[in-house]
Design a protein around this motif. Sequence first.
Motif, PDB file in Angstrom:
ATOM      1  N   THR A  25       4.082  10.425  -6.759  1.00  0.00           N
ATOM      2  CA  THR A  25       5.057  10.766  -7.800  1.00  0.00           C
ATOM      3  C   THR A  25       4.319  11.316  -9.022  1.00  0.00           C
ATOM      4  O   THR A  25       4.728  12.322  -9.612  1.00  0.00           O
ATOM      5  CB  THR A  25       5.912   9.544  -8.172  1.00  0.00           C
ATOM      6  OG1 THR A  25       6.515   9.025  -6.984  1.00  0.00           O
ATOM      7  CG2 THR A  25       7.003   9.901  -9.164  1.00  0.00           C
ATOM      8  N   GLU A  26       3.191  10.685  -9.361  1.00  0.00           N
ATOM      9  CA  GLU A  26       2.392  11.169 -10.503  1.00  0.00           C
ATOM     10  C   GLU A  26       1.800  12.557 -10.229  1.00  0.00           C
ATOM     11  O   GLU A  26       1.769  13.411 -11.115  1.00  0.00           O
ATOM     12  CB  GLU A  26       1.256  10.184 -10.817  1.00  0.00           C
ATOM     13  CG  GLU A  26       1.740   8.957 -11.557  1.00  0.00           C
ATOM     14  CD  GLU A  26       0.684   7.855 -11.625  1.00  0.00           C
ATOM     15  OE1 GLU A  26      -0.519   8.175 -11.502  1.00  0.00           O
ATOM     16  OE2 GLU A  26       1.074   6.681 -11.774  1.00  0.00           O
ATOM     17  N   ARG A  27       1.361  12.749  -8.992  1.00  0.00           N
ATOM     18  CA  ARG A  27       0.789  14.065  -8.647  1.00  0.00           C
ATOM     19  C   ARG A  27       1.844  15.158  -8.710  1.00  0.00           C
ATOM     20  O   ARG A  27       1.567  16.278  -9.159  1.00  0.00           O
ATOM     21  CB  ARG A  27       0.164  14.030  -7.254  1.00  0.00           C
ATOM     22  CG  ARG A  27      -1.306  13.652  -7.319  1.00  0.00           C
ATOM     23  CD  ARG A  27      -1.885  13.339  -5.978  1.00  0.00           C
ATOM     24  NE  ARG A  27      -2.029  14.513  -5.117  1.00  0.00           N
ATOM     25  CZ  ARG A  27      -2.608  14.449  -3.913  1.00  0.00           C
ATOM     26  NH1 ARG A  27      -3.073  13.301  -3.455  1.00  0.00           N
ATOM     27  NH2 ARG A  27      -2.720  15.525  -3.176  1.00  0.00           N
ATOM     28  N   VAL A  28       3.041  14.828  -8.248  1.00  0.00           N
ATOM     29  CA  VAL A  28       4.130  15.818  -8.302  1.00  0.00           C
ATOM     30  C   VAL A  28       4.507  16.082  -9.755  1.00  0.00           C
ATOM     31  O   VAL A  28       4.707  17.234 -10.151  1.00  0.00           O
ATOM     32  CB  VAL A  28       5.341  15.360  -7.447  1.00  0.00           C
ATOM     33  CG1 VAL A  28       6.560  16.225  -7.700  1.00  0.00           C
ATOM     34  CG2 VAL A  28       4.964  15.396  -5.957  1.00  0.00           C
ATOM     35  N   LEU A  42      10.596  14.479  -6.698  1.00  0.00           N
ATOM     36  CA  LEU A  42      11.264  15.208  -7.783  1.00  0.00           C
ATOM     37  C   LEU A  42      12.535  14.476  -8.229  1.00  0.00           C
ATOM     38  O   LEU A  42      12.802  14.354  -9.423  1.00  0.00           O
ATOM     39  CB  LEU A  42      11.578  16.641  -7.336  1.00  0.00           C
ATOM     40  CG  LEU A  42      10.345  17.560  -7.236  1.00  0.00           C
ATOM     41  CD1 LEU A  42      10.716  18.862  -6.500  1.00  0.00           C
ATOM     42  CD2 LEU A  42       9.764  17.871  -8.621  1.00  0.00           C
ATOM     43  N   ASP A  43      13.304  13.967  -7.259  1.00  0.00           N
ATOM     44  CA  ASP A  43      14.527  13.232  -7.620  1.00  0.00           C
ATOM     45  C   ASP A  43      14.190  11.954  -8.399  1.00  0.00           C
ATOM     46  O   ASP A  43      14.915  11.558  -9.314  1.00  0.00           O
ATOM     47  CB  ASP A  43      15.340  12.907  -6.367  1.00  0.00           C
ATOM     48  CG  ASP A  43      16.211  14.097  -5.934  1.00  0.00           C
ATOM     49  OD1 ASP A  43      16.569  14.908  -6.813  1.00  0.00           O
ATOM     50  OD2 ASP A  43      16.506  14.211  -4.733  1.00  0.00           O
ATOM     51  N   ASP A  78       0.823  -1.200   0.000  1.00  0.00           N
ATOM     52  CA  ASP A  78       0.000   0.000   0.000  1.00  0.00           C
ATOM     53  C   ASP A  78       0.866   1.264   0.000  1.00  0.00           C
ATOM     54  O   ASP A  78       0.613   2.231  -0.726  1.00  0.00           O
ATOM     55  CB  ASP A  78      -0.858  -0.061   1.274  1.00  0.00           C
ATOM     56  CG  ASP A  78      -2.016   0.880   1.203  1.00  0.00           C
ATOM     57  OD1 ASP A  78      -2.772   0.754   0.230  1.00  0.00           O
ATOM     58  OD2 ASP A  78      -2.148   1.748   2.102  1.00  0.00           O
ATOM     59  N   ARG A  79       1.908   1.237   0.836  1.00  0.00           N
ATOM     60  CA  ARG A  79       2.814   2.372   0.960  1.00  0.00           C
ATOM     61  C   ARG A  79       3.522   2.643  -0.370  1.00  0.00           C
ATOM     62  O   ARG A  79       3.589   3.765  -0.843  1.00  0.00           O
ATOM     63  CB  ARG A  79       3.833   2.032   2.056  1.00  0.00           C
ATOM     64  CG  ARG A  79       4.552   3.149   2.716  1.00  0.00           C
ATOM     65  CD  ARG A  79       3.795   3.982   3.715  1.00  0.00           C
ATOM     66  NE  ARG A  79       2.599   3.485   4.342  1.00  0.00           N
ATOM     67  CZ  ARG A  79       2.492   3.026   5.585  1.00  0.00           C
ATOM     68  NH1 ARG A  79       3.554   2.939   6.340  1.00  0.00           N
ATOM     69  NH2 ARG A  79       1.331   2.663   6.070  1.00  0.00           N
ATOM     70  N   LEU A  80       4.023   1.577  -1.001  1.00  0.00           N
ATOM     71  CA  LEU A  80       4.743   1.737  -2.273  1.00  0.00           C
ATOM     72  C   LEU A  80       3.797   2.268  -3.355  1.00  0.00           C
ATOM     73  O   LEU A  80       4.175   3.132  -4.154  1.00  0.00           O
ATOM     74  CB  LEU A  80       5.375   0.402  -2.687  1.00  0.00           C
ATOM     75  CG  LEU A  80       6.576  -0.029  -1.831  1.00  0.00           C
ATOM     76  CD1 LEU A  80       6.962  -1.480  -2.125  1.00  0.00           C
ATOM     77  CD2 LEU A  80       7.788   0.885  -2.070  1.00  0.00           C
ATOM     78  N   ALA A  81       2.554   1.775  -3.351  1.00  0.00           N
ATOM     79  CA  ALA A  81       1.568   2.269  -4.321  1.00  0.00           C
ATOM     80  C   ALA A  81       1.278   3.750  -4.065  1.00  0.00           C
ATOM     81  O   ALA A  81       1.117   4.530  -5.010  1.00  0.00           O
ATOM     82  CB  ALA A  81       0.283   1.448  -4.233  1.00  0.00           C
TER      83      ALA A  81
END
Length: 337
Positions: free
Chosen positions: A273-276, A314-315, A264-267
Amino acid sequence: VEQSRNREKSAAGAVVEVAPDIWRIALPTPWPVGPVNAYLIDDDPLTLIDTGAWDEPTVVALEAGLRTCGYAVADLERIVLSHQHIDHWGLATHLAQRSGAEICALAELAPWLAAYPDSLAREDHFADDLLERHGADPAVSSAGVYRGDADYGAALHVTRPLDDGDALAFANRRLTVLHRPGHSPSDTVFCDLERGVMIGADHVMAKPSVPILSPPLSGPDGARRPRALTDYRASLGATRHMDLELILPGHGEVVSAPGAVIADRLAGYDRMTERVQAAVQREPHTAIEIAVESRRRVNIESAFYVLCDTLGYLDRLIDAGTVVEVQSGRFSRFARA
Ligand SMILES: [Zn+2]
């Protein structure tokens, strides 16, 4: 009979037997994170994993917790530390003096603990610099992150440095030492592989824990920003593939389905990441601006943690080639690649 009554009674208070002969003692902290969990392993040697911070309410709560289990501070034979954050280890110096217990911690963490509070001051400068570089309000930057926390601990001599893969032997169990960097560079977990129990500190908790950026434990600071989220995702991946029934976390309740929680955490990291990515525009913006854009709100007091989080995504996007970092002088902005 006496023993079972004791266990029942204590279940109502701050002391709970969370696994066979492992007692969770919840200790107050003065920080927004709330209580921290220390774990007493009622085995030979009598072992405390994490200690709480060095202040009076913690000492009182720990003494009461040990008493509930039938012990006093002087009975402690071994103190094991999970990572560098002061809410987990600050009291260790005081407890070592009172008990003569050996102090076990990751070998890379030992110089950091010995150099305390300079090591904490270095983290503070690092955090201030990061905030400023990435567009935080100067009022927030100058408020500092860890300043004022130095008094909650004291320089500590590690008597038994630990390496990844080492074992801590007890009369009735064996804990395997695993280095799981990410939340901090020194995150260390202790696993009873036979019983599927991990004492996980802040590596895996019921609530998400932030991969906090801090200076590398050894060597020079280096030009490159630490990749805490990358390290953390790798560490979560390694834990996910272990056959675990329980994780006993550093804050909050027992994690009883570790595999599902980690998945769940990884998802969640993938979604963020997509939102950023969506918040990054053609024109360069600061990480703080992108953080505000990608979240509903940003709490000013936790600006540093939000920044760590956002820089992690971002990284990841920079590594994927979809975002670029634009430097101008000391300042950084990010734009679509
Ligand atoms: Zn922590």
